[in-house]
Design a protein around this motif. Structure first.
Motif, PDB file in Angstrom:
ATOM      1  N   VAL A  94      88.009  53.936  84.585  1.00  0.00           N
ATOM      2  CA  VAL A  94      88.757  52.711  84.286  1.00  0.00           C
ATOM      3  C   VAL A  94      88.144  52.017  83.072  1.00  0.00           C
ATOM      4  N   PHE A  95      86.825  51.937  83.077  1.00  0.00           N
ATOM      5  CA  PHE A  95      86.163  51.225  81.981  1.00  0.00           C
ATOM      6  C   PHE A  95      86.256  52.002  80.671  1.00  0.00           C
ATOM      7  N   GLN A  96      86.254  53.306  80.788  1.00  0.00           N
ATOM      8  CA  GLN A  96      86.423  54.111  79.570  1.00  0.00           C
ATOM      9  C   GLN A  96      87.799  53.877  78.956  1.00  0.00           C
ATOM     10  N   THR A  97      88.810  53.784  79.813  1.00  0.00           N
ATOM     11  CA  THR A  97      90.163  53.525  79.308  1.00  0.00           C
ATOM     12  C   THR A  97      90.206  52.180  78.604  1.00  0.00           C
ATOM     13  N   LEU A  98      89.617  51.183  79.260  1.00  0.00           N
ATOM     14  CA  LEU A  98      89.572  49.830  78.703  1.00  0.00           C
ATOM     15  C   LEU A  98      88.918  49.835  77.317  1.00  0.00           C
ATOM     16  N   MET A  99      87.821  50.566  77.189  1.00  0.00           N
ATOM     17  CA  MET A  99      87.081  50.592  75.917  1.00  0.00           C
ATOM     18  C   MET A  99      87.847  51.351  74.840  1.00  0.00           C
ATOM     19  N   ARG A 100      88.459  52.452  75.234  1.00  0.00           N
ATOM     20  CA  ARG A 100      89.188  53.249  74.245  1.00  0.00           C
ATOM     21  C   ARG A 100      90.438  52.533  73.772  1.00  0.00           C
ATOM     22  N   ALA A 140      81.038  54.365  74.075  1.00  0.00           N
ATOM     23  CA  ALA A 140      81.158  53.800  72.726  1.00  0.00           C
ATOM     24  C   ALA A 140      80.614  54.798  71.700  1.00  0.00           C
ATOM     25  N   ALA A 141      79.521  55.458  72.040  1.00  0.00           N
ATOM     26  CA  ALA A 141      78.915  56.435  71.126  1.00  0.00           C
ATOM     27  C   ALA A 141      79.893  57.571  70.852  1.00  0.00           C
ATOM     28  N   ASP A 142      80.594  57.936  71.910  1.00  0.00           N
ATOM     29  CA  ASP A 142      81.566  59.002  71.830  1.00  0.00           C
ATOM     30  C   ASP A 142      82.741  58.613  70.920  1.00  0.00           C
ATOM     31  N   ILE A 143      83.205  57.387  71.069  1.00  0.00           N
ATOM     32  CA  ILE A 143      84.349  56.932  70.276  1.00  0.00           C
ATOM     33  C   ILE A 143      83.981  56.876  68.794  1.00  0.00           C
ATOM     34  N   TYR A 144      82.789  56.362  68.494  1.00  0.00           N
ATOM     35  CA  TYR A 144      82.451  56.093  67.096  1.00  0.00           C
ATOM     36  C   TYR A 144      81.487  57.091  66.474  1.00  0.00           C
ATOM     37  N   GLY A 145      81.025  58.046  67.257  1.00  0.00           N
ATOM     38  CA  GLY A 145      80.099  59.039  66.722  1.00  0.00           C
ATOM     39  C   GLY A 145      78.771  58.418  66.297  1.00  0.00           C
ATOM     40  N   LEU A 146      78.311  57.416  67.048  1.00  0.00           N
ATOM     41  CA  LEU A 146      77.038  56.767  66.731  1.00  0.00           C
ATOM     42  C   LEU A 146      75.973  57.167  67.749  1.00  0.00           C
ATOM     43  N   PRO A 147      74.691  57.185  67.334  1.00  0.00           N
ATOM     44  CA  PRO A 147      73.642  57.519  68.296  1.00  0.00           C
ATOM     45  C   PRO A 147      73.337  56.341  69.226  1.00  0.00           C
ATOM     46  N   VAL A 148      72.887  56.651  70.439  1.00  0.00           N
ATOM     47  CA  VAL A 148      72.461  55.620  71.390  1.00  0.00           C
ATOM     48  C   VAL A 148      70.940  55.519  71.310  1.00  0.00           C
TER      49      VAL A 148
END
Ligand SMILES: [Zn+2]
Ligand SMILES: [Zn+2]
Length: 230
Positions: A94-100, A140-148
């Motif tokens: 659910v939260f992943q959907t919200l973020m995407r 978020a890292a997945d969406i934007y290709g940024l490191p955590v």
């Protein structure tokens, strides 16, 4: 026998459904989405024409911008509670959907170069078994290709939970609880947190990151709790 147990159903309304959450429940959730043109860019409180609100003018937070994907209203509080305290990982869909679906519109231009999950103290992490913000940070890292940034980038001292305290007490209670490693120097950091209540903890984390040399700090929270105004 017990075949019905295998039938997949929506986590929210329990109607038979092939995905974790049915389209009807997702549409209910979408009604909570906040829009950039009607919120303060620093605290996500409702604000005409996205002007910086009076509170943020008087008490500027230590981060450059903040985005909240949704308003903290039903069914989010119940979902977040289950997710945080009962480790119901199924809810992370659910939260992943919200973020995407409702990410910070300014993020691509912000220059953010890494992501930091709101740190938990060691004691709280051991008690809870996991940090739900690690998961959102990964999304978020997945969406934007940024490191955590790794978990040991920021040390958080153990303190009483903020939820029992007044606004002024919250600010005092969080003062100095974070210690950021020198590795944050010159980084542009996007902090990920679940719910924004007073913003005191986020602002203090941003302060410690800037103090350790981070060149910019941005914030993305899943939801903004309007019940307790900043
Ligand atoms: Zn449903
Ligand atoms: Zn504001």
């Amino acid at each position: 026998m017990f075949g019905f147990l295998k039938q997949k159903s929506c986590l929210l309304c329990h109607a038979p459904n092939k995905d974790a959450v049915c389209e009807g429940c997702l549409n209910d959730l979408r009604r909570l989405y906040l829009r950039a043109d009607s919120v303060c860019p620093l605290c996500a409180a409702f604000s005409v024409n996205a002007a910086v609100c009076g509170h943020c003018q008087n008490h500027p937070p230590r981060y450059a911008r903040l985005w909240a994907s949704a308003e903290y209203a039903a069914p989010l509080p119940a979902l977040l509670h289950e997710w945080k305290h009962l480790s119901r990982n199924a809810f992370s869909a659910v939260f992943q959907t919200l973020m995407r679906e409702n990410p910070p519109p300014w993020l691509p231009e912000s220059g953010a170069d890494c992501i930091l999950a709101m740190p938990l103290s060691r004691q709280r992490r051991l008690f809870r078994g996991f940090n739900q913000c690690d998961e959102t940070a990964e999304t978020a890292a997945d969406i934007y290709g940024l490191p955590v940034l790794s978990r040991d980038t920021v040390f958080r001292q153990h303190k009483p939970p903020q939820s029992t305290l007044s606004q002024a007490e919250r600010r005092r209670n969080v003062r100095g609880v974070f210690q950021a490693a020198p590795s944050v120097k010159n980084r542009k950091i996007l902090i990920i947190d679940d719910v924004l209540t007073t913003g005191a903890t986020l602002s203090e984390l941003a302060r410690s990151l800037r103090h350790a040399g981070a060149s910019a700090v941005f914030v993305w929270v899943l939801a903004r709790n309007r019940g307790k105004n900043i």
